[in-house]
Design a protein around this motif. Structure first.
Motif, PDB file in Angstrom:
ATOM      1  N   ILE A 189      -5.648 -32.200  58.906  1.00 45.64           N
ATOM      2  CA  ILE A 189      -5.836 -31.505  57.634  1.00 45.64           C
ATOM      3  C   ILE A 189      -6.231 -32.562  56.609  1.00 45.64           C
ATOM      4  CG2 ILE A 189      -4.770 -30.092  55.839  1.00 45.64           C
ATOM      5  CD1 ILE A 189      -2.650 -29.290  57.970  1.00 45.64           C
ATOM      6  N   THR A 190      -7.400 -32.414  56.007  1.00 51.32           N
ATOM      7  CA  THR A 190      -7.883 -33.379  55.016  1.00 51.32           C
ATOM      8  C   THR A 190      -7.770 -32.770  53.624  1.00 51.32           C
ATOM      9  OG1 THR A 190      -9.422 -34.301  56.633  1.00 51.32           O
ATOM     10  CG2 THR A 190      -9.783 -34.873  54.327  1.00 51.32           C
ATOM     11  N   ILE A 191      -7.152 -33.516  52.735  1.00 53.55           N
ATOM     12  CA  ILE A 191      -6.833 -33.017  51.390  1.00 53.55           C
ATOM     13  C   ILE A 191      -7.508 -33.890  50.345  1.00 53.55           C
ATOM     14  CG2 ILE A 191      -4.962 -32.646  49.740  1.00 53.55           C
ATOM     15  CD1 ILE A 191      -3.142 -32.297  52.277  1.00 53.55           C
ATOM     16  N   GLU A 192      -8.179 -33.256  49.401  1.00 54.56           N
ATOM     17  CA  GLU A 192      -8.754 -33.938  48.240  1.00 54.56           C
ATOM     18  C   GLU A 192      -7.835 -33.719  47.048  1.00 54.56           C
ATOM     19  OE1 GLU A 192     -13.184 -33.953  46.636  1.00 54.56           O
ATOM     20  OE2 GLU A 192     -12.101 -32.147  45.973  1.00 54.56           O
ATOM     21  N   LEU A 193      -7.452 -34.813  46.375  1.00 53.64           N
ATOM     22  CA  LEU A 193      -6.513 -34.744  45.251  1.00 53.64           C
ATOM     23  C   LEU A 193      -7.265 -34.704  43.925  1.00 53.64           C
ATOM     24  CD1 LEU A 193      -3.968 -37.399  46.561  1.00 53.64           C
ATOM     25  CD2 LEU A 193      -3.924 -34.917  46.898  1.00 53.64           C
ATOM     26  N   TYR A 194      -6.729 -33.941  42.969  1.00 47.72           N
ATOM     27  CA  TYR A 194      -7.366 -33.790  41.666  1.00 47.72           C
ATOM     28  C   TYR A 194      -7.074 -35.004  40.775  1.00 47.72           C
ATOM     29  CZ  TYR A 194      -7.587 -28.852  43.079  1.00 47.72           C
ATOM     30  OH  TYR A 194      -7.821 -27.681  43.745  1.00 47.72           O
ATOM     31  N   ASP A 195      -8.119 -35.521  40.143  1.00 46.86           N
ATOM     32  CA  ASP A 195      -7.950 -36.690  39.278  1.00 46.86           C
ATOM     33  C   ASP A 195      -7.217 -36.368  37.987  1.00 46.86           C
ATOM     34  OD1 ASP A 195      -9.252 -38.475  41.007  1.00 46.86           O
ATOM     35  OD2 ASP A 195     -11.228 -37.940  40.223  1.00 46.86           O
ATOM     36  N   ASN A 196      -7.312 -35.133  37.511  1.00 47.89           N
ATOM     37  CA  ASN A 196      -6.720 -34.817  36.204  1.00 47.89           C
ATOM     38  C   ASN A 196      -5.272 -34.339  36.302  1.00 47.89           C
ATOM     39  OD1 ASN A 196      -7.204 -32.282  37.291  1.00 47.89           O
ATOM     40  ND2 ASN A 196      -7.994 -31.400  35.383  1.00 47.89           N
TER      41      ASN A 196
ATOM     42  N   LEU B 123       9.330 -34.951  39.116  1.00 49.18           N
ATOM     43  CA  LEU B 123       8.105 -35.050  38.329  1.00 49.18           C
ATOM     44  C   LEU B 123       7.979 -33.851  37.399  1.00 49.18           C
ATOM     45  CD1 LEU B 123       5.528 -36.211  41.040  1.00 49.18           C
ATOM     46  CD2 LEU B 123       6.640 -37.612  39.298  1.00 49.18           C
ATOM     47  N   PRO B 124       7.486 -34.058  36.183  1.00 48.76           N
ATOM     48  CA  PRO B 124       7.313 -32.932  35.252  1.00 48.76           C
ATOM     49  C   PRO B 124       6.188 -32.020  35.722  1.00 48.76           C
ATOM     50  CG  PRO B 124       6.318 -34.903  34.347  1.00 48.76           C
ATOM     51  CD  PRO B 124       7.034 -35.332  35.589  1.00 48.76           C
ATOM     52  N   PRO B 125       6.262 -30.730  35.456  1.00 52.46           N
ATOM     53  CA  PRO B 125       5.157 -29.833  35.821  1.00 52.46           C
ATOM     54  C   PRO B 125       3.906 -30.188  35.029  1.00 52.46           C
ATOM     55  CG  PRO B 125       6.740 -28.696  34.412  1.00 52.46           C
ATOM     56  CD  PRO B 125       7.351 -30.019  34.757  1.00 52.46           C
ATOM     57  N   ASP B 126       2.756 -29.947  35.644  1.00 55.29           N
ATOM     58  CA  ASP B 126       1.465 -30.208  34.991  1.00 55.29           C
ATOM     59  C   ASP B 126       0.557 -29.039  35.356  1.00 55.29           C
ATOM     60  OD1 ASP B 126      -0.603 -31.348  33.649  1.00 55.29           O
ATOM     61  OD2 ASP B 126      -0.743 -33.142  34.891  1.00 55.29           O
ATOM     62  N   THR B 127       0.774 -27.924  34.695  1.00 53.97           N
ATOM     63  CA  THR B 127       0.200 -26.654  35.138  1.00 53.97           C
ATOM     64  C   THR B 127      -0.980 -26.167  34.304  1.00 53.97           C
ATOM     65  OG1 THR B 127       1.764 -25.406  33.761  1.00 53.97           O
ATOM     66  CG2 THR B 127       2.450 -25.917  36.009  1.00 53.97           C
ATOM     67  N   ARG B 128      -1.413 -26.954  33.323  1.00 54.36           N
ATOM     68  CA  ARG B 128      -2.438 -26.473  32.395  1.00 54.36           C
ATOM     69  C   ARG B 128      -3.763 -27.214  32.528  1.00 54.36           C
ATOM     70  NH1 ARG B 128       1.113 -25.495  26.824  1.00 54.36           N
ATOM     71  NH2 ARG B 128       2.690 -24.118  27.778  1.00 54.36           N
ATOM     72  N   LYS B 129      -4.095 -27.609  33.729  1.00 54.71           N
ATOM     73  CA  LYS B 129      -5.346 -28.326  33.955  1.00 54.71           C
ATOM     74  C   LYS B 129      -6.434 -27.424  34.520  1.00 54.71           C
ATOM     75  CE  LYS B 129      -3.642 -32.116  32.422  1.00 54.71           C
ATOM     76  NZ  LYS B 129      -3.326 -33.269  33.250  1.00 54.71           N
ATOM     77  N   GLY B 130      -6.166 -26.130  34.574  1.00 53.67           N
ATOM     78  CA  GLY B 130      -7.179 -25.188  35.012  1.00 53.67           C
ATOM     79  C   GLY B 130      -7.210 -24.913  36.496  1.00 53.67           C
ATOM     80  N   HIS B 131      -6.289 -25.512  37.248  1.00 51.61           N
ATOM     81  CA  HIS B 131      -6.264 -25.306  38.694  1.00 51.61           C
ATOM     82  C   HIS B 131      -5.426 -24.078  39.044  1.00 51.61           C
ATOM     83  CE1 HIS B 131      -8.230 -29.133  39.025  1.00 51.61           C
ATOM     84  NE2 HIS B 131      -7.192 -29.764  38.478  1.00 51.61           N
ATOM     85  N   LYS B 132      -5.921 -23.283  39.971  1.00 57.28           N
ATOM     86  CA  LYS B 132      -5.240 -22.067  40.412  1.00 57.28           C
ATOM     87  C   LYS B 132      -4.744 -22.236  41.845  1.00 57.28           C
ATOM     88  CE  LYS B 132      -6.452 -19.838  36.628  1.00 57.28           C
ATOM     89  NZ  LYS B 132      -5.461 -19.389  35.612  1.00 57.28           N
ATOM     90  N   HIS B 133      -3.833 -21.366  42.230  1.00 58.50           N
ATOM     91  CA  HIS B 133      -3.321 -21.401  43.596  1.00 58.50           C
ATOM     92  C   HIS B 133      -4.220 -20.575  44.523  1.00 58.50           C
ATOM     93  CE1 HIS B 133       0.288 -23.029  41.629  1.00 58.50           C
ATOM     94  NE2 HIS B 133       0.602 -23.510  42.830  1.00 58.50           N
ATOM     95  N   HIS B 134      -5.463 -21.051  44.651  1.00 58.65           N
ATOM     96  CA  HIS B 134      -6.393 -20.447  45.595  1.00 58.65           C
ATOM     97  C   HIS B 134      -5.948 -20.769  47.021  1.00 58.65           C
ATOM     98  CE1 HIS B 134      -9.077 -19.650  42.261  1.00 58.65           C
ATOM     99  NE2 HIS B 134      -9.265 -20.932  42.012  1.00 58.65           N
TER     100      HIS B 134
ATOM    101  N   ASP C 210       0.791 -19.492  39.695  1.00 62.51           N
ATOM    102  CA  ASP C 210       0.174 -20.232  38.581  1.00 62.51           C
ATOM    103  C   ASP C 210       1.131 -20.282  37.387  1.00 62.51           C
ATOM    104  OD1 ASP C 210      -2.023 -20.345  40.197  1.00 62.51           O
ATOM    105  OD2 ASP C 210      -3.205 -18.882  39.073  1.00 62.51           O
ATOM    106  N   GLY C 211       1.231 -21.449  36.802  1.00 64.16           N
ATOM    107  CA  GLY C 211       2.093 -21.630  35.639  1.00 64.16           C
ATOM    108  C   GLY C 211       3.505 -22.041  35.990  1.00 64.16           C
ATOM    109  N   GLY C 212       3.908 -21.833  37.239  1.00 60.60           N
ATOM    110  CA  GLY C 212       5.256 -22.214  37.652  1.00 60.60           C
ATOM    111  C   GLY C 212       5.281 -23.446  38.543  1.00 60.60           C
ATOM    112  N   TYR C 213       4.147 -23.724  39.201  1.00 64.38           N
ATOM    113  CA  TYR C 213       4.046 -24.853  40.116  1.00 64.38           C
ATOM    114  C   TYR C 213       2.754 -25.594  39.837  1.00 64.38           C
ATOM    115  CZ  TYR C 213       7.652 -22.095  42.374  1.00 64.38           C
ATOM    116  OH  TYR C 213       8.793 -21.377  42.612  1.00 64.38           O
ATOM    117  N   THR C 214       2.676 -26.850  40.283  1.00 71.04           N
ATOM    118  CA  THR C 214       1.555 -27.703  39.920  1.00 71.04           C
ATOM    119  C   THR C 214       0.601 -27.908  41.088  1.00 71.04           C
ATOM    120  OG1 THR C 214       2.913 -28.911  38.310  1.00 71.04           O
ATOM    121  CG2 THR C 214       0.897 -29.979  39.062  1.00 71.04           C
ATOM    122  N   PRO C 215      -0.583 -27.283  41.062  1.00 68.21           N
ATOM    123  CA  PRO C 215      -1.610 -27.595  42.054  1.00 68.21           C
ATOM    124  C   PRO C 215      -2.140 -29.010  41.805  1.00 68.21           C
ATOM    125  CG  PRO C 215      -2.077 -25.515  40.916  1.00 68.21           C
ATOM    126  CD  PRO C 215      -1.031 -26.233  40.138  1.00 68.21           C
TER     127      PRO C 215
END
Length: 241
Positions: free
Chosen positions: A91-98, A151-162, A198-203
């Motif tokens: 399983i290959t995962i790409e991590l978000y920079d923001n 770690l603090p949640p970081d849920t407002r970067k526009g990422h969804k739980h697709h 969305d909004g409760g967990y950090t993608p």
């Protein structure tokens, strides 16, 4: 003015001058001390990791130093892709920079070898697979050596739980602010996604290769509590680019 009166007046003037001089000296010493102290603290912050490595002392993450550490550690990261190897495939995962703290945390734990020989220990049909834990002494030892922190949640970067999103569960222990448990993660299986999360967990990333492997893991039989009937081991986790 008599000589006696003049002498007394002179003594008073000298004493007043000496007192004022001492007060100025004390004030200057106090200001200098404060500046040195602040500079020392700043230097210690920027050189904390180097000093620890130089002295050979074990570095342990805590609630007090984790955010500062990952803030600095993220500046050194040039990679954003991690590969998880299982008996079903990779399983290959790409991590978000923001999402810097969560990205840095996942890269750090991968490079420390934490995820090696942990399990996909929770499988919820048509919902998620959750990994990063194991009921063995090796995993417990790794956690104690790396440290105890959230770690603090970081849920407002526009990422969804697709579908295919990798996200971080919150700790269940005394955690009203939904702080994330740094050692575990989950991958969304639901098609097209599980947007109630969305909004409760950090993608903090997404699967770019191996969703067929994710689906295969999600199809495995489970016992009560969603624990797979046979252990599904993350044989190796490695940063690949």
């Amino acid at each position: 003015m008599t000589f006696k009166t003049f002498s007394l007046f002179t003594v008073i003037i000298v004493l007043l001058f000496s007192s004022c001089k001492e007060q100025r000296l004390e004030k200057n010493k106090e200001e200098l001390s404060t500046k040195v102290k602040l500079d020392t603290i700043d230097t210690q912050k920027t050189e904390l990791k180097e000093e620890i490595e130089k002295e050979g002392a074990p570095f342990v993450l805590t609630e007090d130093n984790a955010i500062e550490f990952f803030f600095e550690y993220n500046k050194t990261i040039t990679e954003n892709t991690v590969k998880l190897t299982t008996r079903f495939g990779d399983i290959t995962i790409e991590l978000y920079d923001n999402v810097p703290y969560h990205k840095a945390n996942f890269i750090y734990l991968t490079k420390k070898g934490y995820f090696d020989n942990t399990y996909f220990h929770r499988v919820v049909k048509n919902f998620i697979i959750q990994g990063g834990n194991a009921d063995n002494l090796e995993t417990a030892k790794k956690r104690s050596e790396i440290g105890r922190y959230l770690l603090p949640p970081d849920t407002r970067k526009g990422h969804k739980h697709h579908r295919g999103t990798i996200s971080m569960p919150s700790s269940e222990i005394d955690n009203p602010h939904m702080l994330a448990s740094p050692y575990e993660f989950f991958i969304v299986v639901t098609n097209p996604g599980s947007y109630h999360l969305d909004g409760g967990y950090t993608p903090f990333g997404r699967v770019i290769e191996g969703m067929d492997v994710v689906d295969e893991i999600n199809s495995q039989p489970v016992d009560d509590g969603d624990w797979p009937s046979q252990n599904i081991t993350i044989e190796k986790a490695e940063v690949i680019k």
